[in-house]
Design a protein around this motif. Sequence first.
Motif, mmCIF file in Angstrom:
data_model
loop_
_atom_site.group_PDB
_atom_site.id
_atom_site.type_symbol
_atom_site.label_atom_id
_atom_site.label_comp_id
_atom_site.label_asym_id
_atom_site.label_seq_id
_atom_site.Cartn_x
_atom_site.Cartn_y
_atom_site.Cartn_z
ATOM 1 N N PHE A 96 5.937 -24.181 39.231
ATOM 2 C CA PHE A 96 7.088 -24.210 40.141
ATOM 3 C C PHE A 96 8.308 -23.553 39.489
ATOM 4 C CE2 PHE A 96 11.054 -26.674 40.767
ATOM 5 C CZ PHE A 96 11.426 -26.128 41.985
ATOM 6 N N LEU A 97 8.521 -23.862 38.195
ATOM 7 C CA LEU A 97 9.680 -23.307 37.492
ATOM 8 C C LEU A 97 9.620 -21.780 37.424
ATOM 9 C CD1 LEU A 97 10.349 -25.758 34.518
ATOM 10 C CD2 LEU A 97 11.809 -25.322 36.495
ATOM 11 N N VAL A 98 8.398 -21.243 37.307
ATOM 12 C CA VAL A 98 8.253 -19.780 37.268
ATOM 13 C C VAL A 98 8.733 -19.171 38.577
ATOM 14 C CG1 VAL A 98 6.600 -17.882 37.097
ATOM 15 C CG2 VAL A 98 6.337 -19.879 35.625
ATOM 16 N N ILE A 99 8.280 -19.769 39.690
ATOM 17 C CA ILE A 99 8.668 -19.251 41.013
ATOM 18 C C ILE A 99 10.177 -19.420 41.223
ATOM 19 C CG2 ILE A 99 8.340 -19.562 43.506
ATOM 20 C CD1 ILE A 99 5.470 -20.660 42.674
ATOM 21 N N HIS A 100 10.668 -20.602 40.857
ATOM 22 C CA HIS A 100 12.092 -20.905 40.992
ATOM 23 C C HIS A 100 12.929 -19.893 40.205
ATOM 24 C CE1 HIS A 100 15.720 -22.943 41.644
ATOM 25 N NE2 HIS A 100 15.607 -23.987 40.858
ATOM 26 N N LEU B 134 19.772 -13.300 41.771
ATOM 27 C CA LEU B 134 21.238 -13.431 41.753
ATOM 28 C C LEU B 134 21.884 -12.262 41.015
ATOM 29 C CD1 LEU B 134 21.640 -17.229 40.983
ATOM 30 C CD2 LEU B 134 22.660 -16.076 42.940
ATOM 31 N N PHE B 135 21.179 -11.780 39.984
ATOM 32 C CA PHE B 135 21.748 -10.699 39.169
ATOM 33 C C PHE B 135 21.823 -9.378 39.948
ATOM 34 C CE2 PHE B 135 20.336 -13.563 35.748
ATOM 35 C CZ PHE B 135 21.527 -13.678 35.075
ATOM 36 N N ALA B 136 21.051 -9.294 41.022
ATOM 37 C CA ALA B 136 21.054 -8.071 41.827
ATOM 38 C C ALA B 136 22.182 -8.080 42.855
ATOM 39 C CB ALA B 136 19.708 -7.893 42.518
ATOM 40 N N GLY B 137 22.906 -9.164 42.946
ATOM 41 C CA GLY B 137 24.047 -9.212 43.863
ATOM 42 C C GLY B 137 23.775 -10.032 45.104
ATOM 43 N N PRO B 138 24.808 -10.219 45.942
ATOM 44 C CA PRO B 138 24.713 -11.124 47.088
ATOM 45 C C PRO B 138 23.658 -10.702 48.127
ATOM 46 C CG PRO B 138 26.978 -10.346 46.748
ATOM 47 C CD PRO B 138 26.120 -9.617 45.795
ATOM 48 N N GLU B 139 23.521 -9.377 48.372
ATOM 49 C CA GLU B 139 22.645 -8.936 49.453
ATOM 50 C C GLU B 139 21.205 -9.414 49.241
ATOM 51 O OE1 GLU B 139 24.595 -6.705 47.798
ATOM 52 O OE2 GLU B 139 26.207 -6.761 49.287
ATOM 53 N N LEU B 140 20.672 -9.095 48.059
ATOM 54 C CA LEU B 140 19.272 -9.440 47.788
ATOM 55 C C LEU B 140 19.081 -10.954 47.779
ATOM 56 C CD1 LEU B 140 16.416 -8.451 47.146
ATOM 57 C CD2 LEU B 140 16.977 -8.603 44.717
ATOM 58 N N PHE B 141 19.964 -11.659 47.061
ATOM 59 C CA PHE B 141 19.814 -13.119 46.960
ATOM 60 C C PHE B 141 19.868 -13.766 48.338
ATOM 61 C CE2 PHE B 141 21.424 -17.470 46.279
ATOM 62 C CZ PHE B 141 20.411 -17.946 45.467
ATOM 63 N N ASN B 142 20.891 -13.379 49.130
ATOM 64 C CA ASN B 142 21.029 -13.970 50.464
ATOM 65 C C ASN B 142 19.825 -13.672 51.348
ATOM 66 O OD1 ASN B 142 23.437 -15.218 49.967
ATOM 67 N ND2 ASN B 142 24.698 -13.550 50.776
ATOM 68 N N SER B 143 19.291 -12.463 51.224
ATOM 69 C CA SER B 143 18.146 -12.123 52.075
ATOM 70 C C SER B 143 16.891 -12.876 51.625
ATOM 71 C CB SER B 143 17.915 -10.606 52.089
ATOM 72 O OG SER B 143 17.433 -10.189 50.826
ATOM 73 N N VAL B 144 16.756 -13.123 50.310
ATOM 74 C CA VAL B 144 15.600 -13.903 49.815
ATOM 75 C C VAL B 144 15.672 -15.330 50.366
ATOM 76 C CG1 VAL B 144 14.600 -14.992 47.752
ATOM 77 C CG2 VAL B 144 15.141 -12.563 47.725
ATOM 78 N N VAL B 145 16.860 -15.944 50.257
ATOM 79 C CA VAL B 145 17.002 -17.321 50.736
ATOM 80 C C VAL B 145 16.845 -17.367 52.254
ATOM 81 C CG1 VAL B 145 18.460 -19.390 50.737
ATOM 82 C CG2 VAL B 145 18.514 -17.842 48.784
ATOM 83 N N THR C 171 12.157 -19.489 29.641
ATOM 84 C CA THR C 171 12.613 -20.257 30.804
ATOM 85 C C THR C 171 14.013 -20.812 30.555
ATOM 86 O OG1 THR C 171 10.334 -20.837 31.283
ATOM 87 C CG2 THR C 171 12.017 -22.182 32.338
ATOM 88 N N ALA C 172 14.195 -21.421 29.384
ATOM 89 C CA ALA C 172 15.503 -22.004 29.076
ATOM 90 C C ALA C 172 16.589 -20.929 29.038
ATOM 91 C CB ALA C 172 15.437 -22.751 27.742
ATOM 92 N N LEU C 173 16.298 -19.815 28.356
ATOM 93 C CA LEU C 173 17.291 -18.745 28.232
ATOM 94 C C LEU C 173 17.615 -18.118 29.586
ATOM 95 C CD1 LEU C 173 16.226 -16.883 24.959
ATOM 96 C CD2 LEU C 173 18.150 -18.453 25.295
ATOM 97 N N ALA C 174 16.584 -17.876 30.389
ATOM 98 C CA ALA C 174 16.797 -17.213 31.676
ATOM 99 C C ALA C 174 17.601 -18.109 32.626
ATOM 100 C CB ALA C 174 15.457 -16.845 32.303
ATOM 101 N N PHE C 175 17.263 -19.391 32.691
ATOM 102 C CA PHE C 175 18.034 -20.297 33.543
ATOM 103 C C PHE C 175 19.470 -20.428 33.040
ATOM 104 C CE2 PHE C 175 14.009 -22.107 35.346
ATOM 105 C CZ PHE C 175 14.358 -22.004 36.680
#
Lengths: 222, 256
Positions: free
Chosen positions: A28-32, A39-50, A204-208
């Motif tokens: 689950f953590l991998v997918i999460h 988020l690093f790609a900016g609002p457009e991509l993140f918002n469209s994923v959600v 995982t820790a570093l990326a989060f």
Amino acid sequence: MGWLSRALNSSIGKKFVMALTGICLILFLVIHLINNLTLFAGPELFNSVVKGLDGIKPLIRVIEVILALIFIFHIYEGVRLWWENKKARPVNYTVNGSSKNSDIFSRTMIWTGSIVFIFLVIHLRTLWVTFNFDPTVHEGHRYYDAVVSAFQSPVYSLFYVVAVVILGFHLNHGFQSAFQTFGWNHKKYFPFIQKLGMIYSTLTALAFASIPIYFLFFFGGK
Amino acid sequence: MNEKKINLTLKIWRQVSPKSPGNFSEYKIAVSPDSSFLEMLDEINNDLESRSLEPIAFESDCREGICGTCGLVINGEPHGPLRKIATCQLHMRNFKDGDTIYVEPFRAKAFPLVKDLIVDRSAMDRIMEAGGFISVNTGSIPDANAIQVPKDIASEAMDAASCIGCGACVASCKNASAMLFVSAKVSQFALLPQGQTERYNRVEAMVKKMDELGFGACSNTYACEAECPKGISVKNIARMNREYFMAKVKSDNVEV
């Protein structure tokens, strides 16, 4: 089915449930994490994923219930094992030599797990509830802005960083421990599993942790 | 003999009976570095007895590391700071002049204290009685190569069978778990042809008994492997888990 419940409530059975739910949570953590990194790609991509996930809401709800059950079983068995294991030694040693024969991550799973649990509750409140039920965020699909505002609080961001580092400690032991419990300790594969667990937990820790740091100190790249 | 002795302060757990409260008694001793840990305790006891005082109760038998009778927790570690030795093989040269050494009994719910440093480890015998045996008639000595066992499998079984049942795994485990002991006993039979007949009944019965006796579960800290005087590997615990899962899937026992 009495034999099955007796098997799952034996010392090995309880560990099996711990390991199985733990592996599910690792996946689950991998997918999460992959979702979060958009988020690093900016609002457009993140918002469209959600928004995309919001489009398949009934399926997501089913997955959420399954995930919640996995969490509940993992936490229930963890606390139960901790309590029963404590009772197996009613009188403690005066001199504790455990630092000489085992690593600290393996001995502190209940504590790292408890901190991660507290983080989980707060994290669900700040982000999951906002994403799902805050009208401006949910209706307007302004998920990215919700993340930005959450990480504007240095206290929350700092807590987030500390919690994911502790999650890394938890995973560092949990990853290889799960495979040992499954009985997959083999001369050829286990050293690889141990290394993979170390790499997985560190990454995982570093990326989060990079997410709140990015928003708090680098203002989301603005 | 004009050897240089080292001065030590020993804090030894004294407890008159299982129910009475215990505490540490302090003993100062100048001991030869060539003396073993148990010989040092003998010296203290000789002195105590000469002064009509109650000697320290501790267990030992062979004093060459093969019987598993001796077992003390020395500065928090079963069998002391050295690896792969029993308490009787620990020599005072491993301590420095002026050291303070804490000596405690094995602590576990399943190992009730009898007196001072002696605990009752018969719980391990109860586990063996539950399934740590072969009850099929093996007959007389078979002809060479009549039962073929590959060398590496035989070695693995022997490694598991080298467990002396001292209980250091239980004593070192933060959960007082007997998994390393039980897994070694399960493994030595599971690896060899003679053990196959009762393979699944054995692991089910031994794990059930282990749980009943109040031993904890395994947290995979691997402290047991580090403290084991015979270096029994935690690979045996993985094997026992596999055996247990297979037994649960395949055996006919619905009431276990």
